[in-house]
Design an enzyme around this catalytic site. Structure first.
Site, PDB file in Angstrom:
ATOM      1  N   ASP A 346    -122.406  49.220   5.159  1.00  0.00           N
ATOM      2  CA  ASP A 346    -123.306  49.857   6.112  1.00  0.00           C
ATOM      3  C   ASP A 346    -124.274  50.770   5.357  1.00  0.00           C
ATOM      4  O   ASP A 346    -123.868  51.485   4.441  1.00  0.00           O
ATOM      5  CB  ASP A 346    -122.456  50.671   7.094  1.00  0.00           C
ATOM      6  CG  ASP A 346    -123.265  51.273   8.215  1.00  0.00           C
ATOM      7  OD1 ASP A 346    -123.823  50.495   9.008  1.00  0.00           O
ATOM      8  OD2 ASP A 346    -123.350  52.515   8.295  1.00  0.00           O
ATOM      9  N   GLU A 375    -126.718  46.508   4.152  1.00  0.00           N
ATOM     10  CA  GLU A 375    -128.023  46.880   4.692  1.00  0.00           C
ATOM     11  C   GLU A 375    -128.802  47.585   3.580  1.00  0.00           C
ATOM     12  O   GLU A 375    -128.420  48.675   3.167  1.00  0.00           O
ATOM     13  CB  GLU A 375    -127.866  47.849   5.874  1.00  0.00           C
ATOM     14  CG  GLU A 375    -127.226  47.234   7.100  1.00  0.00           C
ATOM     15  CD  GLU A 375    -127.129  48.252   8.237  1.00  0.00           C
ATOM     16  OE1 GLU A 375    -127.641  47.965   9.323  1.00  0.00           O
ATOM     17  OE2 GLU A 375    -126.537  49.329   8.042  1.00  0.00           O
TER      18      GLU A 375
END
Ligand code: CA
Length: 660
Positions: A346, A375
């Site tokens: 994340d 990400e």
């Protein structure tokens, strides 16, 4: 002053005068490379070890219960090498709970189970002493990772336990639990396969499960309130979340059931990717990281305030030696103890590049086919310079770890910065960005980087460095996004848009990724940021499977097409440059050929045409006969229809044909 007095008394009580070391900066804290962190349990003794270099004192507290009550015993831990504190309790602590309490500067901090805790009581406030040998399901030692040669062979399916199983229509017993993925033979009211059987029918290779470590936003003691959360609020990084266990008060339950889930998925040929959120913690001052080693795990602004690249109040400082070490060791732990096959980081753009490389190197030592993607962005600015962080544009510097392509996502559904304007699939251009997605964000002579919606450079040094997708748990799901863009559209047109978007995702070079339930036309009732929305918003209604069976069949066949044809799964930039050629087309059409039996494909030439126009178009085929595989919203791998010269391509649809 009062605190200082307590600390002074505490230090004199242990009979030695420990003078804490002072450090010019957090960066100067010594690195401890031992592997004996937290607790080594045996019936004879429990050896405790924590790292907290600037502490004046560390107290170990033993409890009978997971919350409340008074400690049954307390021990002053002893300072040791490299900022470590140790204590050995020479008795059997099985079944007890424990915490550490750090005194530093003028403060005595709240108790913490430590950051390396492997088992906890309900709500994760105290660590638990358990016998790990009893957490393994039968046959666990023989559990093996399903085979995977290249990451481009993956088809990733992102799910939340609750979305996937909580509906009455799922036919599952263990609704919202790890065990929902261990049930077999479950069906919807219409007799359609659900749960694990559904995943097998669909043909995906990996599930990516939303955060499954112990998180803080759900009270595990009040599960009858049926609260929902995505779980991006880490509390204990190395323990599974309690609310997904059948008995969160029993420290064995979450561990055993998580392993049972992984084992069952492996037995059914599915790999498991863990969504990890090392970039921030649920709370700041009172996080377990901060309570153990104040300030060390976080970045701060020049004015001393907490920096906040996560948008959640804080950001971790992976560039510091022991933060990096914690992340690397935690990832290894999930692989070794829980047999995890991959990680989705994340807000990976918060982490420094060296840390991401260290994680990759550590996992390579275990099994190079363990995947890592993340990400490549942050939610807000960070004090660590851009060039040092694992941002999308820096992907070649942390090869082969992959990044999500917001370029193909936004090219297909519309740029998130432009409201509900819509993208290629509704006839709004973005052809060049679609082409960039098709080549897996690698460099290609026919793609003009000046026209790409986000990227300025071909950030993937190989196609397996890109994750292609049109939707995920974040933001609107696909159908809701299309309804926002085209409020008056018919359901049939929505279905056509869905098929076209996923055809592009699943035939593009790189690694395809789909969001659970979209294969049966799920929606989230137009709620976009549904992280704590009720089940009524987030649940998958399994009666949709019978209703939208045609869409499901299309997804299934699309996955089968990708699996059967390595031309869609090339592994080098050179292969793509040599074998993938775009054809000049009219606006809102993207077409290309895959040539020369690309990547060993049985088909010599594959022609792929995407019509983003909301009207039928005529398309002139290259010379020769072309055999149809995908046409008119249907896929047939054994297709026999032959096209030549000109074809009519219906509005919002894909055509795939081949010739030898
Ligand atoms: Ca929890």
């Amino acid at each position: 002053m009062k605190n200082l007095l307590i600390i002074f008394l505490a230090i004199t009580m242990i009979g030695c005068t420990y003078k804490p070391k002072s450090y010019a900066s957090l960066e100067d804290y010594p690195e401890y490379r031992g592997t004996d962190m937290e607790l080594a349990y045996s019936p004879e003794k429990s050896d405790f070890c924590v790292w907290s270099p600037a502490a004046q004192a560390v107290t170990l507290k033993i409890y009978d219960v997971a919350n409340g009550g008074e400690p049954i015993e307390q021990y002053k831990m002893k300072p040791a090498e490299y900022g470590v504190w140790r204590f050995s309790v020479k008795k059997d602590l099985l079944g007890k709970f424990y915490t550490f309490q750090v005194a530093q500067g003028d403060s005595v901090y709240a108790e913490t189970p430590g950051i390396w805790a492997n088992a906890v009581g309900i709500n994760g406030n105290r660590a638990a002493v358990i016998d790990f040998a009893k957490t393994n399901p039968d046959g666990w030692k023989n559990d093996v990772r399903p085979k995977m040669e290249h990451f481009t062979d993956a088809v990733i399916y992102e799910l939340h336990y609750r979305d996937f199983s909580i509906s009455e229509t799922s036919g599952e017993q263990n609704k919202g639990k790890f065990l929902c993925l261990t049930e077999n033979g479950t069906v919807s009211p219409d007799g359609e396969k659900t749960g694990l059987a559904h995943l097998k029918e669909l043909g995906i290779t990996h599930i990516q499960i939303l955060p499954s470590y112990d998180y803080g936003s759900i009270d595990e003691a009040k599960l009858d309130e049926n609260v929902y959360n995505w779980g991006y609020d880490p509390k204990n990084y190395n323990v599974p979340e309690g609310s997904y266990a059948t008995d969160p008060a029993n420290p064995y339950s979450r561990i055993f059931e998580f392993k049972k889930m992984v084992q069952t998925l492996h037995q059914n040929g599915i790999r498991v990717i863990l969504d990890v959120v090392y970039n921030h913690t649920f709370v700041n001052e009172n996080s377990h990281l901060n309570l153990l080693v104040p300030k060390y795990f976080y970045r701060f602004n020049a004015d001393g305030t907490w920096s906040n690249a996560s948008g959640c109040g804080n950001e971790t400082a992976s560039e510091r030696a022991m933060v990096r070490r914690f992340i690397v060791e935690s990832a290894k732990y999930w692989v070794n103890e829980y047999h995890i096959d991959g990680f989705r980081f994340d807000l990976m753009g918060i982490h420094d590049i060296e840390t991401m490389k260290a994680v990759r190197a550590a996992l390579d030592d275990i099994d190079p086919t363990i995947s890592i993607h993340g990400e490549g962005w942050t939610a807000a600015g960070s004090p660590l310079p851009d060039e040092q962080r694992a941002l999308k544009q820096n992907a070649p510097k942390f090869y082969p770890t992959a990044v999500f392509s917001d370029d193909i996502r936004d090219a297909l559904r519309g740029n998130w910065t432009e409201g509900n304007k819509g993208g290629f699939i509704v006839g709004n251009g973005y052809e060049e960005s679609v082409k960039f997605g098709i080549v897996g964000a690698t460099a290609h002579p026919q793609v003009d980087m000046a026209k790409i919606c986000h990227a300025n450079s071909a950030y993937a040094a190989a196609p397996f460095q890109t994750i292609n997708y049109v939707s995920c748990h974040d933001d609107p799901c696909f159908t809701d996004k299309m309804r926002a863009i085209l409020p008056q559209t018919s359901e049939n047109e929505l279905l056509a848009l869905d098929k076209l978007a996923q055809t592009i995702v699943l035939t593009s070079q790189g690694v395809p990724f789909i969001f659970a339930g979209e294969e049966i036309f799920r929606n989230k009732k137009m709620v976009h940021n549904s992280y704590n929305s009720p089940d009524s918003i987030n649940q998958i209604d399994w009666t949709y499977k019978a209703k939208y069976r045609d869409l499901f069949d299309y997804y299934r066949d699309l996955i089968a097409l990708r699996k059967a044809h390595p031309a869609f799964r090339m592994n080098t930039v050179k292969d793509i440059q040599d074998n993938l050629k775009f054809i000049d087309t009219e606006a809102n059409i993207v077409a290309y050929t895959l040539n020369n039996h690309a990547n060993g494909d049985m088909w010599k030439t594959i022609l792929v045409i995407f019509n983003g126009n909301r009207a039928e178009v005529d398309f002139t085929l290259p010379a020769g006969d072309w055999t149809s595989v995908c046409f008119g919203g249907k896929i047939d791998l054994q297709g026999k229809d032959i096209f030549k010269d000109k074809i009519k391509i219906s509005a919002t649809s894909a055509v795939i044909v081949w010739q030898n």
